[in-house]
Design an enzyme around this catalytic site. Structure first.
Site, short mmCIF file in Angstrom:
data_model
loop_
_atom_site.label_atom_id
_atom_site.label_comp_id
_atom_site.label_asym_id
_atom_site.label_seq_id
_atom_site.Cartn_x
_atom_site.Cartn_y
_atom_site.Cartn_z
CG PHE A 30 -11.62 0.56 6.37
CD1 PHE A 30 -12.05 1.73 6.97
CD2 PHE A 30 -11.43 0.56 4.99
CE1 PHE A 30 -12.29 2.88 6.22
CE2 PHE A 30 -11.65 1.70 4.23
CZ PHE A 30 -12.09 2.87 4.85
CB CYS B 50 -7.01 -6.24 12.02
SG CYS B 50 -5.57 -5.21 11.67
CG ASP B 51 -5.31 -4.60 6.99
OD1 ASP B 51 -5.01 -5.17 8.05
OD2 ASP B 51 -4.46 -4.18 6.20
CB ALA B 52 -10.88 -7.96 6.58
#
Length: 389
Positions: A182, A178-180
């Protein structure tokens, strides 16, 4: 104050006293501040300057070893530069633009120092694209083609060379964590704006929705960090939803929406997700104003967590500023979170309580800081400052 863990009797006492102060109508925070829940431009600017100056004075990066996390163009530092660019617009001091320009020159405005021989999966790796947000922001300011050319070249290569679309976390060619959301999508949205070419938006939208469909838990309205957490639970039996991971998505949505034209056919999906996801995060704010490392099991991770709090605060403030969230309904939560963030700044300007690099909830102490935490704080501050206009 000494750093405490959740197992420390003194730390338990601290939390008891915290709640007693709250019941009395006051708020006390980790460094011992008692703060009013007011937001004003002068204090916001002062806090941003203090944190930015400390970080510049203590900025370091690696030239050997793990450059993915610690190099000058690493995602960690790229997040700092993105926030610092927003601070420079507010500061009215060319010193910060000079520092940012020196950073770009030191990295030669390139994504990865050795483009041709980079391992193939890192050609696609979302983290490696994060620095492109900084480069394209600087291009907007100065119009120098060399600031944007490497980033555009990389995006073109990715679009022309379809990646492995497997969504398991072992595959870093796709946005499988999920960081991807951003790190990469806003780069494509910005390229579309600069080049006037919708193929960047088409790619961004397709890949974002693949990640959304895979990692978004529609029942909880939260994002798993990656597929390895689908069947894991916290000590209290709840699913594992990482605070900073969901903060990355929240801030990533802001950065996309800032770049999408109001009449864009792509915009409704991101606005609708924002209106669903950010209010859910608001319900998980602790009474102290912070969000914790674990969103559904804060008791196992009672310490403040600055990076998650700053990223979510950024989204809350943007939502109020741009009419996606009701001001009367959400400004109290925003005031609490901003006060909480201010309380983590020590007398020298060091921002504390930042969870180190990771992929899941971890323990945090007051002396922990990181450049991405500072970048997130400056992003939050930039929208807080805007709210006072």
């Amino acid at each position: 104050m000494r750093n405490k863990t959740k197992y420390s009797p003194d730390y338990t006492l601290l939390h008891y006293l915290l709640y007693m102060f709250m019941l009395a109508g006051c708020t006390i925070y980790p460094y011992g501040y008692v703060l009013s829940s007011t937001i004003d431009k002068h204090s916001t600017k002062s806090a941003m300057k203090k944190v930015a100056d400390w970080q510049i004075g203590n900025f370091r990066y690696s030239t050997i070893g793990n450059l993915h996390d610690y190099g000058i163009d690493a995602w960690t530092n790229a997040t700092l530069y993105i926030g610092m660019t927003e601070w420079a617009k507010i500061a009215g001091d060319s010193t910060y633009y000079h520092w940012l320009t020196d950073i770009g020159l030191a990295g030669n405005w390139k994504l990865a120092a050795n483009f041709a021989s980079y391992p193939k999966y890192r050609m696609y790796h979302a983290d490696e694209l994060c620095i492109g947000q900084f480069y394209l922001n600087m291009f907007d300011l100065y119009g120098d083609e060399k600031m944007a050319s490497s980033t555009i070249e990389r995006l073109d290569w990715i679009i022309d060379n379809p990646q492995d679309s497997t969504m398991l976390i072992s595959n870093k060619q796709s946005w499988t964590w999920c960081d991807a959301l951003f790190m990469a999508p806003a780069v494509y949205a910005h390229a579309a704006k600069i080049k006037g070419d919708d193929r960047y938006l088409e790619y961004m939208d397709r890949e974002f929705k693949r990640t959304y469909n895979f990692l978004y838990d529609k029942e909880n309205r939260l994002f798993f960090r990656d597929s390895s957490y689908f069947d894991k639970t916290e000590e209290n039996g709840e699913k594992v939803f990482w605070g900073r991971g969901n903060g990355w998505v929240a801030a990533g949505l802001v950065n996309i929406l800032k770049l999408l034209p109001e009449n864009s056919a792509y915009r409704p999906f991101y606005e609708n997700l924002f209106r669903e996801f950010i209010p859910r995060l608001a319900t998980l704010q602790s009474p102290t104003g912070f969000w914790h490392a674990s969103l559904l099991d804060p008791e196992s991770y009672p310490s403040p967590e600055t990076s998650a709090t700053a990223l979510i605060t950024y989204a809350l403030a943007y939502g109020i500023n741009d009419g996606l969230l009701g001001k009367e309904e959400y400004k109290p939560a925003l005031k609490k979170s901003w006060d909480a963030l201010l309380s983590t700044i020590d007398k020298d300007g060091k921002l504390g309580w930042v969870q180190p690099i990771g992929a899941d909830p971890k323990k945090v102490t007051g002396d922990m800081t990181a450049s991405y935490g500072v970048g997130a704080f400056l992003l939050a501050g930039s929208e807080i400052f805007r709210i006072n206009k």
